[in-house]
Design an enzyme around this catalytic site. Structure first.
Site, PDB file in Angstrom:
ATOM      1  N   ASP A 156     -10.565  60.683 -80.844  1.00 14.79           N
ATOM      2  CA  ASP A 156      -9.441  59.822 -80.473  1.00 14.79           C
ATOM      3  C   ASP A 156      -9.823  58.393 -80.839  1.00 14.79           C
ATOM      4  OD1 ASP A 156      -7.595  58.175 -79.124  1.00 14.79           O
ATOM      5  OD2 ASP A 156      -7.268  59.676 -77.561  1.00 14.79           O
TER       6      ASP A 156
ATOM      7  N   LYS B 155      -0.296  52.283 -79.051  1.00 17.42           N
ATOM      8  CA  LYS B 155      -1.228  51.193 -78.726  1.00 17.42           C
ATOM      9  C   LYS B 155      -1.338  50.215 -79.901  1.00 17.42           C
ATOM     10  CE  LYS B 155      -1.574  53.643 -74.992  1.00 17.42           C
ATOM     11  NZ  LYS B 155      -2.638  54.625 -74.792  1.00 17.42           N
TER      12      LYS B 155
ATOM     13  N   ARG C 274      12.588  68.000 -87.280  1.00 14.72           N
ATOM     14  CA  ARG C 274      11.423  68.480 -86.520  1.00 14.72           C
ATOM     15  C   ARG C 274      10.346  68.999 -87.471  1.00 14.72           C
ATOM     16  NH1 ARG C 274      11.187  73.408 -84.377  1.00 14.72           N
ATOM     17  NH2 ARG C 274      13.420  73.565 -83.978  1.00 14.72           N
TER      18      ARG C 274
ATOM     19  N   TYR D 184     -10.067  59.780 -71.899  1.00 15.11           N
ATOM     20  CA  TYR D 184      -8.739  59.312 -71.488  1.00 15.11           C
ATOM     21  C   TYR D 184      -8.181  60.295 -70.441  1.00 15.11           C
ATOM     22  CZ  TYR D 184      -3.794  58.206 -71.727  1.00 15.11           C
ATOM     23  OH  TYR D 184      -2.509  57.886 -71.406  1.00 15.11           O
TER      24      TYR D 184
END
Ligand SMILES: *Cc1c(COP(=O)(O)O)cnc(C)c1O
Length: 395
Positions: free
Chosen positions: A186, A211, A60, A113
Site C-alpha cells: 500500500d 489521498k 464496470r 491501515y
C-alpha cells in the site's frame, strides 16, 4: 523515460480508437460519463466482451476516462498495467479477494491501515485465512514466518500510519520473491513521487487515490498497479464481479489532481519536516514520529527507500488523552477531519478514530499512545501552520 514531474503533468490522454485520430485533440482528458457503449454489429460487441483491453462495452468493465487514469498510474509507478477502483478499500478488498482462497496464509505488517486490518481479520474469521503479523524490518522474519505452509501474500505499507514506520522494502520484497510469495504494498502515504515499490520488487501496489494522488479532498478512489500485466488480466474478471469500479468523473478528478502531485508533495514534505523539528523542541510534546527525523527508528530505512519524509507526522502530548482532544479542537487553520493527503492540513486522534478497531493491547503493539495526535500536513504557509499548532498546544 521522463522524470516523474513530467509524467504527472502529461497524463495519458488517448481516448480515440486507433485509425481515427483527428487533426486536433482535447488537451485535457475527455470525461466519458457513459455507463454503456453502443455497437453496430453483434460480432463486434461479442468480441469486445472477451477481455479488459478491447473496445468499451459497459463502464464496470472499462471506460476511456478510467483507462486513462489506469495507464497514467501504471506509468507513474513503473508498472505494466493498473486497475482503478471506487475507493482505496475497494482496491485493497478487490486484490485480497481476487488473490486469496479459503485456507491460504497471509503475512502482513503489524501496523496496518485500520481498514486493511479489518478486512484481514474478517477473512481470517470467515474464510479460514491464517494471518501472521511481522514487524517488517528483517527479511529473516519473512523466511521464518514462511516455514510450513507457504504464504500466498505479503502485505506491507510504504509508510505506516500513524507511527511513520518504514519497512525495509528492498530486502523484504526480494525475500518474498525468492520464496514465491506475491507481495502487495500500500503506497498511499508515499505516493509514486516518494517511492515506487514495483521498482523495489513488489508485485502489486495498491493506492487510496483519495489521498495524495487526488490531493484535494473532493473524491474517493483507489487503484492497484501490477508489475506483471498477466496478473492484472487475471484479476480483472474478479473486479468486474466485485463491482467496486471507479466512476469516470472520479477518475477525471483524480487525473487532474495527479498533474500537480509532485509540486504538492514537495511542499507537503518541506512543511512537515519543518514542523517535525519544531514539535520535537516543544515542551508540551513528548515524542514526534516522522521518518525524516534522525531520532525516528526508521530514519536509515526511510533515507534509503523514500525520496522525502511525506506529509504525515504524529506527536505525543505531555497531557495525554485530554491534551490530545484539546489540541484537535483548538486548531484554527488546520481542520479536524478523518482523512489525509489533501492540500489542507488536518488533525486527528487515532485512538478514537482510524484505529478504534484495535483493542488496547493491539493499540499499544501498533505504537499508538492515548495522547497521540496525527497531523496530515498540507501546503499552507508553514509559519501560519506553526502559529496555529503552537497556539493549540498552549491552550
Ligand atoms: C485511506 C487509506 C486507505 C483506504 O482508502 P479509501 O479511499 O478511504 O477507501 C487504504 N490504505 C491507506 C494507507 C489509507 O491511508
Amino acid at each position: 523515460m521522463h522524470h516523474i514531474s513530467t509524467r504527472a503533468v502529461h497524463v495519458v490522454n488517448d481516448p480515440t480508437p486507433p485509425g481515427s485520430r483527428p487533426l486536433s485533440a482535447p488537451l485535457s482528458v475527455p470525461l466519458v460519463q457513459s455507463s454503456a457503449f453502443a455497437f453496430d454489429s453483434a460480432d463486434a460487441l461479442a468480441e469486445a466482451m472477451a477481455g479488459p483491453d478491447g473496445q468499451y462495452v459497459y463502464s464496470r468493465r472499462g471506460n476511456p476516462t478510467v483507462r486513462a487514469l489506469e495507464q497514467t498510474l501504471a506509468g507513474l509507478e513503473g508498472g505494466a498495467g493498473a486497475l482503478a477502483f471506487a475507493s482505496g478499500m475497494g482496491a485493497v478488498s478487490g486484490v485480497l479477494l481476487a488473490l486469496l482462497c479459503p485456507g491460504d496464509r497471509v503475512l502482513a505488517q503489524r501496523c496496518l491501515y485500520g481498514g486493511t486490518y479489518a478486512v484481514l481479520s474478517d477473512l481470517a474469521a470467515r474464510y479460514g485465512i491464517e494471518v501472521t503479523y511481522v514487524d517488517g524490518d528483517d527479511p529473516a522474519e519473512i523466511e521464518a514466518a514462511a516455514e510450513g505452509t507457504l504464504p500466498e501474500l505479503l502485505v506491507l505499507e510504504t509508510i505506516a500510519n500513524p507511527t511513520g514506520h518504514v519497512p525495509d522494502l528492498p530486502s523484504l520484497l526480494s525475500a518474498a520473491r525468492r520464496l514465491g510469495i506475491t507481495s502487495v504494498v500500500d503506497n498511499s502515504l508515499a505516493s509514486p513521487v516518494l517511492c515506487r515499490p514495483l521498482e523495489l520488487g513488489a508485485d502489486v501496489v495498491v493506492h487510496s487515490t483519495t489521498k495524495y494522488l487526488s490531493g484535494h479532498s473532493d473524491v474517493l478512489g483507489g487503484a492497484a498497479v501490477f508489475a506483471d500485466d498477466g496478473l492484472r488480466r487475471r484479476i480483472w474478471p474478479r473486479t468486474v464481479e466485485l463491482g467496486a469500479c471507479a466512476d469516470p468523473f472520479a477518475a477525471w478528478l483524480t487525473l487532474r489532481g495527479i498533474q500537480t502531485l509532485p509540486l504538492r508533495m514537495r511542499e507537503t514534505c518541506a512543511n512537515a519536516a519543518v514542523l517535525a523539528e519544531r514539535f520535537a523542541a516543544h515542551p508540551e510534546v513528548t515524542a514526534v514520529h516522522y521518518p525524516w527525523l534522525r531520532s525516528h527508528p526508521s530514519y536509515d530505512t526511510a533515507r534509503k527507500v523514500l525520496a522525502g519524509g511525506g506529509g504525515l507526522l504524529s506527536i505525543e502530548l505531555a497531557g495525554g488523552r485530554e491534551a490530545g482532544r484539546a489540541f484537535i479542537e483548538g486548531v484554527r487553520v488546520a481542520r479536524l477531519a478523518l482523512s489525509l493527503g489533501g492540500v489542507e492540513s488536518l488533525v486527528a486522534h487515532p485512538a478514537s478514530t482510524s484505529h478504534r478497531e484495535l483493542d488496547a493491547r493491539a493499540l499499544a503493539a501498533a505504537g499508538i499512545a492515548p495522547g497521540l495526535v496525527r497531523l496530515s500536513v498540507g501546503i499552507e504557509d508553514v509559519e501560519d501552520l506553526w502559529a496555529d499548532f503552537d497556539s493549540a498546544l498552549r491552550s
